[in-house]
Design a protein around this motif. Sequence first.
Motif, short mmCIF file in Angstrom:
data_model
loop_
_atom_site.label_atom_id
_atom_site.label_comp_id
_atom_site.label_asym_id
_atom_site.label_seq_id
_atom_site.Cartn_x
_atom_site.Cartn_y
_atom_site.Cartn_z
N VAL A 252 11.80 5.20 -1.47
CA VAL A 252 10.57 4.88 -0.74
C VAL A 252 9.51 4.49 -1.76
CG1 VAL A 252 8.78 5.76 0.77
CG2 VAL A 252 11.14 6.44 1.13
N SER A 253 9.05 3.25 -1.68
CA SER A 253 8.11 2.74 -2.69
C SER A 253 7.13 1.79 -2.03
CB SER A 253 8.90 2.04 -3.80
OG SER A 253 9.69 1.00 -3.27
N GLY A 254 6.64 0.84 -2.82
CA GLY A 254 5.63 -0.08 -2.32
C GLY A 254 6.08 -0.90 -1.12
N LEU A 255 7.36 -1.31 -1.13
CA LEU A 255 7.88 -2.09 -0.01
C LEU A 255 7.79 -1.30 1.29
CD1 LEU A 255 9.52 -4.47 1.23
CD2 LEU A 255 11.60 -3.26 0.50
N HIS A 256 8.25 -0.05 1.27
CA HIS A 256 8.28 0.77 2.47
C HIS A 256 6.87 1.15 2.92
CE1 HIS A 256 11.88 1.18 0.05
NE2 HIS A 256 12.56 1.40 1.15
N VAL A 302 5.73 6.94 -3.75
CA VAL A 302 4.90 6.81 -2.55
C VAL A 302 3.43 6.99 -2.90
CG1 VAL A 302 4.35 7.83 -0.31
CG2 VAL A 302 6.72 7.54 -0.98
N LEU A 303 3.12 7.97 -3.74
CA LEU A 303 1.74 8.20 -4.15
C LEU A 303 1.14 6.96 -4.81
CD1 LEU A 303 1.74 11.85 -5.57
CD2 LEU A 303 0.59 11.01 -3.52
N ARG A 304 1.92 6.31 -5.67
CA ARG A 304 1.42 5.10 -6.33
C ARG A 304 1.03 4.04 -5.30
NH1 ARG A 304 5.57 6.49 -10.15
NH2 ARG A 304 7.14 5.25 -9.11
N ILE A 330 -6.72 1.25 -11.05
CA ILE A 330 -7.26 2.49 -10.47
C ILE A 330 -6.13 3.46 -10.15
CG2 ILE A 330 -8.44 3.47 -8.46
CD1 ILE A 330 -10.04 0.83 -8.33
N ALA A 331 -5.07 2.95 -9.53
CA ALA A 331 -3.93 3.80 -9.18
C ALA A 331 -3.30 4.40 -10.44
CB ALA A 331 -2.90 3.00 -8.39
N ALA A 332 -3.11 3.57 -11.46
CA ALA A 332 -2.53 4.06 -12.72
C ALA A 332 -3.45 5.07 -13.38
CB ALA A 332 -2.27 2.88 -13.66
#
Length: 655
Positions: A252-256, A302-304, A330-332
């Motif tokens: 589960v990542s950016g795509l999902h 997912v948090l990223r 910002i996310a990093a």
Amino acid sequence: MSDLISRIPFFKLLIPVIVAILINYYLAVVPFAVYIAVVGAIVMIISFTIKRERQFLLRWLYGLGLNIFIIGLISMIFSYHDKQSTYTFSDDENYYVGYIMDIPSEKPRSVACNIRLKYPNDKKVIVYLQKDSFAYLLAPGDEIIFRSKLQSFKNFGNPDDFDYERFMKIKGYSATTYLSSSNWQKTGKRVDNISTISQRIRAKIIAYYASFNLDSDTFAFITALTIGYKNFLTDDLKESFRKSGTSHILAVSGLHVGIVFIIFSTIFSFFGKRGNMFQIRQLLIILALWFYAFITGFSPSVLRAVIMLTVYCLGSLIYRKGFTYNTVAIAAFIILIIFPYSLFDISFQMSFVAVLSILFFQPILDRLILPANRVAKYIWNLFTVSLAAQLGVFPIVLHYFGTFPTYFFIANMLIVPLVGVIIYSVISVVVFKLLTLSGLKIFSTIFLIFRWILHSLVTTVLKISSTIENLLFAQISDLYITTIQLFLVIALILSVTLFWVNKRPKYLILTLLSLIFLLTTDTFSLLNEQPTQLVVYNKTGESEIGLFHRGKRYSLDIPDNGIVPYQNAVVVHLSDNEYNNIIEDEYFPADILIIGNDKTFSISHLNKIFRPSIVVIENTLSAYYRKQLIEECNNLNIKYHDVSQDGAFIINYEL
């Protein structure tokens, strides 16, 4: 806050963060981090007291103070995480109390539990429990007490092994142990915090999926796809997606999260695109995204994605373009401040580089062709996004894995569109399964229809992945590049792209320099290539002796008792004790004696027959018998190498 996010160049703030992490990791943990942070804060305060006529001249002072403060702050946080993941336990057995952090996972011979200790200290450990009915009943938050001798994580020491010790340190775990059923029990207490509650909800979702009565592969696929739980995936399934270049679908990542974002954007679309109602819409989307992160167990990937989309929504509140390089920064920035070790996490590196690559390369690729209709535009956009992501990611993949999926663009173009449809199908199955509780047959019929659709879609995806995996030259292998070559390849890709777009000589010069340095490092690597090595591998319960050449294993077929081919010394391998009846006056001198499997070996007897310079003990014997053999070696002043403790035995093999 939105104004702050939209104006501050967070990429500049990332530099001191990364510098601080690298200093603390590779050099030493900074001992005076608090004082460094205080000095930085003082310098920033001083910058506000400067007279107006000198403010422009000393405008750099605030930036200097901010950078010093960030370095000190990150060093303090890094020091804390370093202590948390450092082995500091007693060498003797001790009592420990801790709670289960997430869903226990079944292994071939045990049940693995990630535990956060409460006594005698606050650390994370991995405990492997003997399989029994009580181990299977453990749930996130359950508190247990156990008696054990905790051990630090150790690599097997094989030349081609994964650096497991470093991996666990990055994850924050400090020790591990195995417990028999008699050495642990539940205390009856349960720890309730955000993490354990989310994991329990996750476990209930998995149990609910199990009630759909899907086949094992479909069940494993949807649990991985929707909530990021991959323990049900078989090794063959993982390998199939890896070779086809679509393994990112299983995590589960950016795509999902992006698909979930689209779903909630559509649901809340009635709020409109302007005014106060639009702001409410953005806030509801943010809450929905964080709820999704909650039910997926707050996995790092997912948090990223959720942090980036949260920044995007906050930017939209003030009608600014939210998804930019600054959004990624910002996310990093947030993740590295909270979890500094994430910088060394491969998934962290790949996900952020993939997003940056899409932002940089996709607009350039998108302008190459102007599709005539919507369908062609959709297909072209899907291709350019996939290609853009791979342009940034493939050097990292080569560096860590030495492989590259050749047909990734075909696989992604076929599978990615189906992922969204599968997620919608899962939602439909979940809803109509709930509605069947009403007792109406119509809902049961609709549920069965959507379950069949879901099964068909997943089967199609698995078939596509398997077909592409089995195509000729589906994967390029054994192309490892060094860290220096990694940065040179990235520089080469960027300089070629910039020259292609801008046609400026400086980019051509940079391209040629990158290429020259890359060829130079490759030549240097060939000249300094390690010689072929003879290796006694550290393999639990199994004997393996072979050659290691250019990053690949070549196993040797050695009999139970036989000579290992090696021209510089006599190497004898023994795994069956046939020497009890041999007269000790008749000896066969051996430089290296490798023993294992048989529990009846006597070093004193073997020494009179072979007179070895060193005894190599394979990891096919129990700890008790290895200890006996080592004691005999010490008494006879014979050198020894215990593969299980000292890692693989390696010597250069001259052809």
